[in-house]
Design an enzyme around this catalytic site. Structure first.
Site, short mmCIF file in Angstrom:
data_model
loop_
_atom_site.label_atom_id
_atom_site.label_comp_id
_atom_site.label_asym_id
_atom_site.label_seq_id
_atom_site.Cartn_x
_atom_site.Cartn_y
_atom_site.Cartn_z
N LYS A 97 35.37 138.89 42.20
CA LYS A 97 34.58 137.67 42.31
C LYS A 97 33.46 137.68 41.27
O LYS A 97 33.13 138.72 40.69
CB LYS A 97 33.99 137.58 43.72
CG LYS A 97 35.04 137.47 44.83
CD LYS A 97 34.36 137.30 46.18
CE LYS A 97 35.38 137.13 47.29
NZ LYS A 97 34.74 136.78 48.58
N TYR A 106 40.98 128.95 50.06
CA TYR A 106 40.13 129.13 51.24
C TYR A 106 40.30 127.95 52.21
O TYR A 106 39.31 127.47 52.78
CB TYR A 106 38.67 129.28 50.82
CG TYR A 106 38.34 130.63 50.21
CD1 TYR A 106 38.74 131.81 50.81
CD2 TYR A 106 37.60 130.73 49.03
CE1 TYR A 106 38.44 133.06 50.26
CE2 TYR A 106 37.28 131.96 48.47
CZ TYR A 106 37.71 133.12 49.10
OH TYR A 106 37.39 134.35 48.56
N PHE A 148 29.18 126.32 55.28
CA PHE A 148 28.86 127.10 54.07
C PHE A 148 29.92 126.97 52.98
O PHE A 148 29.80 127.61 51.93
CB PHE A 148 28.63 128.58 54.43
CG PHE A 148 29.78 129.24 55.17
CD1 PHE A 148 29.73 129.39 56.55
CD2 PHE A 148 30.88 129.71 54.48
CE1 PHE A 148 30.79 130.01 57.23
CE2 PHE A 148 31.93 130.33 55.16
CZ PHE A 148 31.88 130.48 56.54
N ARG A 162 43.09 146.29 51.77
CA ARG A 162 42.15 145.72 52.76
C ARG A 162 41.24 146.83 53.32
O ARG A 162 40.04 146.63 53.49
CB ARG A 162 42.90 145.05 53.92
CG ARG A 162 43.52 143.70 53.60
CD ARG A 162 42.53 142.59 53.32
NE ARG A 162 41.61 142.28 54.39
CZ ARG A 162 40.83 141.19 54.42
NH1 ARG A 162 40.87 140.30 53.41
NH2 ARG A 162 40.02 140.97 55.40
N THR A 213 34.22 141.91 55.83
CA THR A 213 33.77 140.76 55.03
C THR A 213 32.29 140.85 54.69
O THR A 213 31.90 140.65 53.53
CB THR A 213 34.05 139.45 55.81
OG1 THR A 213 35.44 139.38 56.12
CG2 THR A 213 33.64 138.24 54.99
N ARG A 267 33.03 146.95 49.52
CA ARG A 267 31.93 146.09 49.98
C ARG A 267 30.81 146.93 50.61
O ARG A 267 29.63 146.61 50.45
CB ARG A 267 32.48 145.06 50.98
CG ARG A 267 33.34 143.98 50.31
CD ARG A 267 34.14 143.22 51.33
NE ARG A 267 34.76 142.01 50.78
CZ ARG A 267 35.62 141.25 51.46
NH1 ARG A 267 35.94 141.56 52.70
NH2 ARG A 267 36.15 140.18 50.90
N ASN A 322 30.38 139.22 48.22
CA ASN A 322 30.97 140.48 48.68
C ASN A 322 32.01 141.05 47.71
O ASN A 322 32.96 141.70 48.12
CB ASN A 322 31.52 140.32 50.11
CG ASN A 322 32.56 139.23 50.21
OD1 ASN A 322 32.91 138.62 49.21
ND2 ASN A 322 33.07 139.01 51.40
N HIS A 353 37.95 139.80 46.69
CA HIS A 353 38.88 139.25 47.68
C HIS A 353 40.13 140.10 47.66
O HIS A 353 40.53 140.59 46.60
CB HIS A 353 39.26 137.81 47.30
CG HIS A 353 40.49 137.33 48.04
ND1 HIS A 353 40.44 136.83 49.31
CD2 HIS A 353 41.80 137.34 47.68
CE1 HIS A 353 41.67 136.53 49.71
NE2 HIS A 353 42.52 136.84 48.74
N GLU A 383 49.60 134.07 47.73
CA GLU A 383 48.42 134.18 46.87
C GLU A 383 48.78 134.67 45.48
O GLU A 383 48.22 134.22 44.48
CB GLU A 383 47.38 135.10 47.52
CG GLU A 383 46.80 134.48 48.79
CD GLU A 383 45.61 135.26 49.34
OE1 GLU A 383 45.33 136.37 48.85
OE2 GLU A 383 44.98 134.75 50.28
P1 ADP Z 1 37.67 138.01 53.73
O1 ADP Z 1 37.22 137.71 52.33
O2 ADP Z 1 37.14 139.34 54.23
O3 ADP Z 1 39.17 137.89 53.91
P2 ADP Z 1 37.25 135.39 55.02
O4 ADP Z 1 38.63 134.95 54.65
O5 ADP Z 1 36.81 135.15 56.43
O6 ADP Z 1 36.99 136.94 54.71
O7 ADP Z 1 36.19 134.63 54.11
C1 ADP Z 1 36.46 134.38 52.76
C2 ADP Z 1 35.18 134.48 51.98
O8 ADP Z 1 34.29 133.43 52.37
C3 ADP Z 1 34.40 135.76 52.21
O9 ADP Z 1 34.89 136.86 51.45
C4 ADP Z 1 32.99 135.36 51.83
O10 ADP Z 1 32.83 135.39 50.41
C5 ADP Z 1 32.95 133.92 52.31
N1 ADP Z 1 32.36 133.84 53.64
C6 ADP Z 1 32.96 134.14 54.82
N2 ADP Z 1 32.12 133.95 55.86
C7 ADP Z 1 30.94 133.56 55.30
C8 ADP Z 1 29.66 133.19 55.84
N3 ADP Z 1 29.43 133.20 57.16
N4 ADP Z 1 28.69 132.84 54.98
C9 ADP Z 1 28.91 132.80 53.65
N5 ADP Z 1 30.10 133.11 53.07
C10 ADP Z 1 31.09 133.49 53.90
#
Ligand code: ADP
Length: 153
Positions: A9, A49, A57, A85, A91, A102, A112, A115, A125
């Site tokens: 990212k 997403y 957000f 993972r 996350t 992370r 973070n 991805h 993907e």
């Molecule tokens: P992951 O990336 O661990 O698979 P998610 O698919 O739930 O997690 O979320 C995708 C991305 O959206 C996260 O990696 C993060 O960058 C962002 N994100 C998720 N939850 C939040 C939140 N509560 N506030 C801000 N950004 C978020």
């Protein structure tokens, strides 16, 4: 071998962490099957997403993911999806365990660093970010020293 998608990212690009994180994946024994730098746009992010588009957000995620080019990476290895993972951690960087990417490099839920695909999304993907000709099925010469013969198919 199983393949998974990783995105470095903008938080990884801007903080100069690409080499460090790529080294971790290579040290683990995962092979690079594809890699390139691209600029994400709103269309592809809404697709990628789609489970978050209704969140308040989501506009912040768009800004964050378009803040610089990103690097998309396809990694290959035995159980690569689950292995990666585990390597990236939870996350929220504040909750991700030390030793995970992370956990070691992030203090944020949003910024973070990486991805990585979940099991059910990896093929979709990879196809979203790479054309078939950009993915390489090759066998690293070190394979006999990474896996037993029973594991390496
Ligand atoms: P992951 O990336 O661990 O698979 P998610 O698919 O739930 O997690 O979320 C995708 C991305 O959206 C996260 O990696 C993060 O960058 C962002 N994100 C998720 N939850 C939040 C939140 N509560 N506030 C801000 N950004 C978020």
């Amino acid at each position: 071998m199983e393949k998974t998608l990783v995105i470095f990212k903008p938080s990884a690009i801007q903080r100069g962490l690409v080499g460090n994180i790529l080294t971790r994946f290579q040290q683990k024994g995962l092979a690079i099957a594809g890699m390139k730098m691209i600029q994400l746009d709103e269309k592809i992010l809404r697709e990628h997403y789609s489970h978050l588009v209704e969140k308040d957000f989501f506009p912040l995620i768009l800004d964050s993911m378009m803040a610089s080019p990103v690097i998309v990476l396809c990694l290959s290895g035995k159980d690569a999806i689950n292995v990666v993972r585990l390597m990236i951690g939870a996350t929220n960087g504040r909750e991700a365990l030390p030793g995970t990417i992370r956990g070691d490099f992030s203090l944020s839920n949003q910024e973070n660093i990486v991805h990585a695909s979940c099991k059910e999304d990896a093929d979709k993907e990879i196809a979203r970010f790479f054309s078939p000709s950009e993915i390489f099925d090759w066998t690293p010469a070190n394979t006999p020293f990474v896996y037993s013969p029973l594991e390496s198919n």
